[in-house]
Write a protein that holds these residues in place. Sequence first.
Motif, PDB file in Angstrom:
ATOM      1  N   TYR A 315      74.712 -47.291  20.733  1.00  0.00           N
ATOM      2  CA  TYR A 315      74.932 -48.407  21.659  1.00  0.00           C
ATOM      3  C   TYR A 315      76.400 -48.517  22.044  1.00  0.00           C
ATOM      4  O   TYR A 315      77.298 -48.066  21.331  1.00  0.00           O
ATOM      5  CB  TYR A 315      74.492 -49.732  21.022  1.00  0.00           C
ATOM      6  CG  TYR A 315      73.042 -49.758  20.608  1.00  0.00           C
ATOM      7  CD1 TYR A 315      72.053 -50.174  21.486  1.00  0.00           C
ATOM      8  CD2 TYR A 315      72.666 -49.360  19.326  1.00  0.00           C
ATOM      9  CE1 TYR A 315      70.721 -50.195  21.102  1.00  0.00           C
ATOM     10  CE2 TYR A 315      71.344 -49.390  18.931  1.00  0.00           C
ATOM     11  CZ  TYR A 315      70.376 -49.807  19.821  1.00  0.00           C
ATOM     12  OH  TYR A 315      69.059 -49.815  19.442  1.00  0.00           O
ATOM     13  N   GLU A 317      78.897 -51.254  25.002  1.00  0.00           N
ATOM     14  CA  GLU A 317      78.828 -52.309  26.001  1.00  0.00           C
ATOM     15  C   GLU A 317      79.873 -52.044  27.069  1.00  0.00           C
ATOM     16  O   GLU A 317      80.912 -51.425  26.798  1.00  0.00           O
ATOM     17  CB  GLU A 317      79.033 -53.690  25.378  1.00  0.00           C
ATOM     18  CG  GLU A 317      80.369 -53.902  24.713  1.00  0.00           C
ATOM     19  CD  GLU A 317      80.513 -55.327  24.177  1.00  0.00           C
ATOM     20  OE1 GLU A 317      79.621 -56.151  24.436  1.00  0.00           O
ATOM     21  OE2 GLU A 317      81.522 -55.590  23.510  1.00  0.00           O
ATOM     22  N   MET A 443      68.890 -56.311  24.772  1.00  0.00           N
ATOM     23  CA  MET A 443      69.150 -55.058  24.048  1.00  0.00           C
ATOM     24  C   MET A 443      67.833 -54.463  23.590  1.00  0.00           C
ATOM     25  O   MET A 443      66.927 -55.197  23.185  1.00  0.00           O
ATOM     26  CB  MET A 443      70.047 -55.288  22.837  1.00  0.00           C
ATOM     27  CG  MET A 443      70.381 -54.018  22.074  1.00  0.00           C
ATOM     28  SD  MET A 443      71.466 -54.298  20.659  1.00  0.00           S
ATOM     29  CE  MET A 443      73.025 -54.598  21.467  1.00  0.00           C
ATOM     30  N   HIS A 459      70.624 -52.978  30.428  1.00  0.00           N
ATOM     31  CA  HIS A 459      70.151 -54.291  30.009  1.00  0.00           C
ATOM     32  C   HIS A 459      70.749 -55.391  30.871  1.00  0.00           C
ATOM     33  O   HIS A 459      71.446 -55.121  31.848  1.00  0.00           O
ATOM     34  CB  HIS A 459      70.454 -54.494  28.519  1.00  0.00           C
ATOM     35  CG  HIS A 459      69.773 -53.497  27.644  1.00  0.00           C
ATOM     36  ND1 HIS A 459      70.370 -52.311  27.248  1.00  0.00           N
ATOM     37  CD2 HIS A 459      68.521 -53.467  27.132  1.00  0.00           C
ATOM     38  CE1 HIS A 459      69.518 -51.606  26.510  1.00  0.00           C
ATOM     39  NE2 HIS A 459      68.393 -52.288  26.434  1.00  0.00           N
ATOM     40  N   TYR A 479      74.981 -54.460  27.621  1.00  0.00           N
ATOM     41  CA  TYR A 479      74.783 -53.484  26.554  1.00  0.00           C
ATOM     42  C   TYR A 479      74.102 -52.242  27.130  1.00  0.00           C
ATOM     43  O   TYR A 479      73.164 -52.348  27.928  1.00  0.00           O
ATOM     44  CB  TYR A 479      73.909 -54.066  25.439  1.00  0.00           C
ATOM     45  CG  TYR A 479      74.587 -55.119  24.601  1.00  0.00           C
ATOM     46  CD1 TYR A 479      75.709 -54.801  23.836  1.00  0.00           C
ATOM     47  CD2 TYR A 479      74.102 -56.422  24.571  1.00  0.00           C
ATOM     48  CE1 TYR A 479      76.337 -55.769  23.060  1.00  0.00           C
ATOM     49  CE2 TYR A 479      74.721 -57.394  23.796  1.00  0.00           C
ATOM     50  CZ  TYR A 479      75.841 -57.063  23.060  1.00  0.00           C
ATOM     51  OH  TYR A 479      76.462 -58.022  22.295  1.00  0.00           O
ATOM     52  N   ALA A 481      72.251 -48.502  25.890  1.00  0.00           N
ATOM     53  CA  ALA A 481      71.656 -47.811  24.741  1.00  0.00           C
ATOM     54  C   ALA A 481      71.290 -46.393  25.167  1.00  0.00           C
ATOM     55  O   ALA A 481      70.630 -46.198  26.185  1.00  0.00           O
ATOM     56  CB  ALA A 481      70.410 -48.547  24.265  1.00  0.00           C
TER      57      ALA A 481
END
Length: 515
Positions: A315, A317, A443, A459, A479, A481
């Motif tokens: 992850y 951001e 998330m 997201h 975020y 991923a």
Amino acid sequence: MSIEVRVPTLGESVAEATVATWFKKPGDAVAADEMLCELETDKVTVEVPAPSAGTLAEIVAPEGETVSVDALLATITEGAAKPAAGKASPAEPDAPPAPSGKEIAVMVPTLGESVAEATVASWFKAPGDRVERDEMLCELETDKVSVEVPAPASGTLSEIIAAEGETVAAGARLALMLSGDGAAAQPARAGTDTGAGTKPAAEAATDKPAQARRDVEHAPSAKKLMDEKGLAPDDVKGTGRDGRIMKEDVMRAAEAPKPAPKPAEPPKPAPDAARAPIPAEDSAREERVRMTRLRQTIARRLKDAQNTAAMLTTYNEIDMSGVMALRREYKDLFEKKHGVKLGFMSFFTKACCHALSEVPEVNAEIDGTDIVYKNFVHMGIAVGTPSGLVVPVLRNAHSMGFAEIEKRIAELGIRARDGKLSMAEMQGGTFTISNGGVYGSLMSSPILNPPQSGILGMHKIQDRPVVVAGQIVIRPMMYLALSYDHRIVDGKGAVTFLVRVKEALEDPRRLLMDL
């Protein structure tokens, strides 16, 4: 003029077939596209239609004979059939005349690469209904898309062969039509006179004894295989014409597990481990709906991905201030010039293409013991539809500009929601972007789309306090991923990919300079 009927292409690596059944005999009149015979290969059954209307003059390859691709099966003489001498019609003098329309078979269309069967989802017409050419007759549901089947000609739908919920193979018959204006008279006659000794067609069909079904001539290869396996016709469920048993039916029956001896008092089935016992009053309020083929395929592929890949998610951001400011400044000019709105997907697509060029293993796949690196990017864009998740593919996204990406995404999104995507538009992706943020997801860990080795999850953009130059400020944050296959992508490569995407989106000028 004599017309030749030849063996059609049977499929990749299939060179020959066995003539299973002839539906016509020499002297019979045939209509264009009417089924003449059925061929049986090692894998499928193929029906051979008449290339033209006329009279079946000669059968060159009789039933049971093995023929190769393009071999001569029969000949047809063009023109109306002439009754053979001494073969007067057994019909009574006052019998109604045959309808003027010719019989036309409605076939399952080509379903796409690697798709061999579909489920009949809905019939829009009933037997006896008048239909116009290209009017939709029914809808088929495959593993990935829905396919509408239009009427090949104007006329009357005379018989539905494949009912709703039935599974049909590509090229199989769905229904029969009678073409022309005079065709509408035939369905009406079926129920007009039901006096002594006469039954309506529907009643007669349901009243047919089991003995009549046993009189169907089964495929020669099926009979031979039944003898070898020690099976009786009653042990095999036939899927051919009129319940005819084909070779693959016998193979399925032979491979099926033998039923256990029936105990005097059969035990009640144990409840599903995933479901606790349901009280009777709650069970009455439940609704059980069969999963669509699309939903079954989604479930199977996602579970296969978990079982096969060594899946891991990392992850990060990103501060969306830069992208949002650039979008605000140029969105009106962009839409005025290109005729499409400037969204966030084009920025993410371009950022991923740049990152994939630096970390090529995220854009690769495993084939056996080989790693296949892709020197191009076919970007999959996950789209939620009323019937389930589909992933249309932007081919050669690495060479597209912002406007072309936005136009193509908009077009594919509309086609996906309308169920109009073709199989080709959903195959060959090398990397996927999934935007759960449009539904409010803060998330998540996306699941790989095999055989791809990476998928990026976007997201929701949310204002959050962050520290910038020692000061706490409010910024629009998202975020990200990245789920990846750890068998091919190391942690360093996955983190590097995500950092490059973050850098490109926080400073979009890097995209222009290829940094």
